[in-house]
Motif scaffolding. Structure first.
Motif, PDB file in Angstrom:
ATOM      1  N   UNK A 193       0.626  -1.018  -0.063  1.00  0.00           N
ATOM      2  CA  UNK A 193       0.106  -0.027  -0.027  1.00  0.00           C
ATOM      3  C   UNK A 193       0.921   1.267   0.007  1.00  0.00           C
ATOM      4  N   UNK A 194       1.887   1.217   0.726  1.00  0.00           N
ATOM      5  CA  UNK A 194       3.101   2.332   1.109  1.00  0.00           C
ATOM      6  C   UNK A 194       3.511   2.519  -0.739  1.00  0.00           C
ATOM      7  N   UNK A 195       3.960   1.528  -1.168  1.00  0.00           N
ATOM      8  CA  UNK A 195       4.519   1.825  -2.495  1.00  0.00           C
ATOM      9  C   UNK A 195       3.630   2.444  -3.489  1.00  0.00           C
ATOM     10  N   UNK A 196       2.223   1.822  -3.462  1.00  0.00           N
ATOM     11  CA  UNK A 196       1.272   2.094  -4.566  1.00  0.00           C
ATOM     12  C   UNK A 196       0.940   3.627  -4.371  1.00  0.00           C
ATOM     13  N   UNK A 197       0.795   4.073  -3.046  1.00  0.00           N
ATOM     14  CA  UNK A 197       0.350   5.391  -2.738  1.00  0.00           C
ATOM     15  C   UNK A 197       1.478   6.582  -2.869  1.00  0.00           C
ATOM     16  N   UNK A 198       2.659   6.046  -2.823  1.00  0.00           N
ATOM     17  CA  UNK A 198       3.917   6.984  -2.797  1.00  0.00           C
ATOM     18  C   UNK A 198       4.120   7.427  -4.349  1.00  0.00           C
ATOM     19  N   UNK A 199       3.727   6.545  -5.146  1.00  0.00           N
ATOM     20  CA  UNK A 199       4.033   6.977  -6.705  1.00  0.00           C
ATOM     21  C   UNK A 199       2.857   7.638  -7.245  1.00  0.00           C
ATOM     22  N   UNK A 200       2.867   8.970  -7.665  1.00  0.00           N
ATOM     23  CA  UNK A 200       1.899   9.749  -8.089  1.00  0.00           C
ATOM     24  C   UNK A 200       1.317   9.054  -9.496  1.00  0.00           C
ATOM     25  N   UNK A 201       2.300   8.469 -10.148  1.00  0.00           N
ATOM     26  CA  UNK A 201       1.726   7.795 -11.327  1.00  0.00           C
ATOM     27  C   UNK A 201       0.728   6.800 -11.212  1.00  0.00           C
ATOM     28  N   UNK A 202       0.530   5.917 -10.221  1.00  0.00           N
ATOM     29  CA  UNK A 202      -0.334   4.949  -9.718  1.00  0.00           C
ATOM     30  C   UNK A 202      -1.878   5.692  -9.715  1.00  0.00           C
ATOM     31  N   UNK A 203      -1.697   6.816  -8.963  1.00  0.00           N
ATOM     32  CA  UNK A 203      -2.885   7.757  -8.782  1.00  0.00           C
ATOM     33  C   UNK A 203      -3.631   8.243 -10.142  1.00  0.00           C
ATOM     34  N   UNK A 204      -2.654   8.767 -10.955  1.00  0.00           N
ATOM     35  CA  UNK A 204      -3.154   9.243 -12.235  1.00  0.00           C
ATOM     36  C   UNK A 204      -3.509   8.033 -13.342  1.00  0.00           C
ATOM     37  N   UNK A 205      -3.028   6.952 -13.100  1.00  0.00           N
ATOM     38  CA  UNK A 205      -3.352   5.949 -14.013  1.00  0.00           C
ATOM     39  C   UNK A 205      -4.789   5.499 -13.591  1.00  0.00           C
ATOM     40  N   UNK A 206      -5.068   5.354 -12.084  1.00  0.00           N
ATOM     41  CA  UNK A 206      -6.310   4.992 -11.540  1.00  0.00           C
ATOM     42  C   UNK A 206      -7.346   5.983 -11.860  1.00  0.00           C
ATOM     43  N   UNK A 207      -7.092   7.195 -11.905  1.00  0.00           N
ATOM     44  CA  UNK A 207      -8.108   8.212 -12.268  1.00  0.00           C
ATOM     45  C   UNK A 207      -8.437   8.082 -13.816  1.00  0.00           C
ATOM     46  N   UNK A 208      -7.414   7.908 -14.548  1.00  0.00           N
ATOM     47  CA  UNK A 208      -7.541   7.811 -15.842  1.00  0.00           C
ATOM     48  C   UNK A 208      -8.487   6.591 -16.280  1.00  0.00           C
ATOM     49  N   UNK A 209      -8.228   5.539 -15.698  1.00  0.00           N
ATOM     50  CA  UNK A 209      -9.005   4.227 -15.857  1.00  0.00           C
ATOM     51  C   UNK A 209     -10.467   4.527 -15.535  1.00  0.00           C
ATOM     52  N   UNK A 210     -10.621   5.109 -14.358  1.00  0.00           N
ATOM     53  CA  UNK A 210     -11.869   5.485 -13.669  1.00  0.00           C
ATOM     54  C   UNK A 210     -12.737   6.361 -14.800  1.00  0.00           C
ATOM     55  N   UNK A 211     -11.937   7.264 -15.353  1.00  0.00           N
ATOM     56  CA  UNK A 211     -12.559   8.311 -16.388  1.00  0.00           C
ATOM     57  C   UNK A 211     -13.060   7.289 -17.632  1.00  0.00           C
ATOM     58  N   UNK A 212     -12.011   6.502 -17.823  1.00  0.00           N
ATOM     59  CA  UNK A 212     -12.455   5.662 -19.125  1.00  0.00           C
ATOM     60  C   UNK A 212     -13.461   4.781 -18.934  1.00  0.00           C
ATOM     61  N   UNK A 213     -13.720   4.113 -17.977  1.00  0.00           N
ATOM     62  CA  UNK A 213     -14.902   3.469 -17.455  1.00  0.00           C
ATOM     63  C   UNK A 213     -16.206   4.525 -17.156  1.00  0.00           C
ATOM     64  N   UNK A 214     -15.887   5.631 -16.868  1.00  0.00           N
ATOM     65  CA  UNK A 214     -17.225   6.439 -16.908  1.00  0.00           C
ATOM     66  C   UNK A 214     -17.609   6.644 -18.256  1.00  0.00           C
ATOM     67  N   UNK A 215     -16.488   6.996 -19.168  1.00  0.00           N
ATOM     68  CA  UNK A 215     -16.952   7.258 -20.452  1.00  0.00           C
ATOM     69  C   UNK A 215     -17.657   6.061 -21.130  1.00  0.00           C
TER      70      UNK A 215
END
Length: 151
Positions: A71-93
């Protein structure tokens, strides 16, 4: 107006030709919406699987000894957050495109069924005997079935 609709003989009046033209336009809009929905759906699925593969190799395998470390490694990298938000946006679209697709399909089907229901009014007397030529042309050129109302 589409060229093949314009070529219909005198047994099809201008109002009927306009209705058929509108039907073809709605069919094309529905086909575009369907194609867009399926394309974005597959893009989002492949992107998600790629990201999950990346997470399994970069986060899950090296830090599998502790959930806290993963969890610490996942949250420490902002790339993971951006990709997660991008995927959420894709599924919303995908959801929005699905709703658009359903709406355009309903508009197309409603107009198609209206033409089928009103065919006795649109083609009268001698034209009634030749309407099958219009129906055949609509089926062969535009893949629109006017013979019966069910899908």
């Amino acid at each position: 107006m589409h060229e093949s609709i314009r070529e219909f003989e005198e047994w099809t009046d201008p109002a009927t030709k306009q209705m058929l033209n509108n039907l073809v336009d709605r069919k094309q809009k529905f086909d575009r919406a369907k194609k867009m929905h399926v394309s974005i759906l597959w893009i989002s699925i492949f992107t998600t699987f790629g990201f999950l593969y990346y997470l399994s190799k970069a986060v899950l395998e090296p830090y599998s000894y502790s959930f806290g470390a993963m969890f610490s490694v996942y949250v420490s990298d902002s790339f993971h957050l951006y990709i997660t938000l991008f995927l959420a946006g894709l599924f919303g679209s995908v959801k929005v495109l699905h709703q658009m697709r359903v709406k355009k399909e309903k508009e197309y089907q409603d107009l198609r069924k209206e033409i089928i229901d009103r065919s006795k009014d649109l083609w009268k007397e001698d034209a009634w005997k030749k309407r099958h030529q219009v129906f055949d042309k609509m089926k062969s050129h535009f893949d629109i079935n006017l013979y019966h109302g069910s899908k």
